[in-house]
Design an enzyme around this catalytic site. Structure first.
Site, PDB file in Angstrom:
ATOM      1  N   ALA A  71    -106.102  41.699 -30.107  1.00  0.00           N
ATOM      2  CA  ALA A  71    -106.797  42.255 -28.921  1.00  0.00           C
ATOM      3  C   ALA A  71    -106.159  43.137 -27.989  1.00  0.00           C
ATOM      4  O   ALA A  71    -104.998  42.732 -27.636  1.00  0.00           O
ATOM      5  CB  ALA A  71    -107.575  41.060 -28.205  1.00  0.00           C
ATOM      6  N   ASP A  72    -106.914  43.958 -27.349  1.00  0.00           N
ATOM      7  CA  ASP A  72    -106.362  44.788 -26.288  1.00  0.00           C
ATOM      8  C   ASP A  72    -107.510  45.204 -25.529  1.00  0.00           C
ATOM      9  O   ASP A  72    -108.371  45.667 -25.914  1.00  0.00           O
ATOM     10  CB  ASP A  72    -105.697  46.128 -26.910  1.00  0.00           C
ATOM     11  CG  ASP A  72    -104.755  46.939 -26.004  1.00  0.00           C
ATOM     12  OD1 ASP A  72    -103.586  46.532 -25.583  1.00  0.00           O
ATOM     13  OD2 ASP A  72    -105.514  47.949 -25.265  1.00  0.00           O
TER      14      ASP A  72
END
Length: 200
Positions: A71-72
């Protein structure tokens, strides 16, 4: 190692995933976050994929899990990405721009599923609009002096002390914290995976 690996050292993401009843291990990617893309949605999708792939390459064959989550998250205002502040002045300047306005938070998520011995990626992003009340410079300086914004994209944490200045959000609150868990669970269900029932 658990069957699920979270490719992130973020304590906020770990907390969100744990609250959803997911049993998982954490392996952090050591790679640099680089991209030539400019659109927030494309950036977070690319970086979430990079993180997940980097972690898949770090895990020994005999330890391989069934699923890796990368995730970012980025904050965007008027099309410009607002990263983590370099210092207190930078944090204050950022918050002065955002106070009284609406900005966007994007989180990209990549699911790596092991299928026939090969990692197959599924990537999506979620966007949430966040509207701040007008806030005085003195109040913002007081918040910055707590040190809380210095490790956060956009120079604030909605789940922390700055939450009292949030007028409204349009979208997933957890997305602003760092992981759209409901969307993650939904996307996995479409793939035939119940993430809450995956154990050792």
């Amino acid at each position: 190692m658990e069957k699920i690996v979270l490719a992130s050292g973020s304590p906020r993401r770990k907390e969100l995933l744990a609250k959803a009843g997911v049993v998982f291990s954490v392996v952090v990617s050591d790679g640099e976050e680089r991209t030539n893309l400019t659109r927030p949605a494309e950036i977070v999708e690319k970086l979430s994929l990079d993180k997940a792939v980097a972690v898949s390459e770090k895990i020994r064959e005999e330890e391989f899990p069934c699923l890796i989550i990368g995730a970012d998250t980025v904050v965007s205002y008027e099309g410009k990405i607002l990263g983590k502040p370099v210092d207190k002045k930078d944090a204050l300047d950022t918050l002065l721009r955002l106070q009284g306005k609406v900005h966007q938070v994007y989180t990209g998520v990549t699911i790596l599923l092991k299928e026939n011995g090969i990692w197959k990626p599924y990537t999506f992003h979620e966007k949430t609009d966040v509207h701040f009340y007008p806030v005085s410079k003195e109040e913002l300086q007081e918040y910055v002096n707590t040190g809380e914004p210095l490790d956060k994209a956009g120079s604030y944490g909605i789940q922390g002390r700055f939450g009292i200045y949030v007028k409204e959000i349009c979208g997933d609150y957890n997305n602003v914290v760092g992981l759209p868990v409901a969307r993650l669970v939904y996307e996995l269900k479409k793939l035939g995976v119940d993430i809450r029932r995956m154990k050792k």
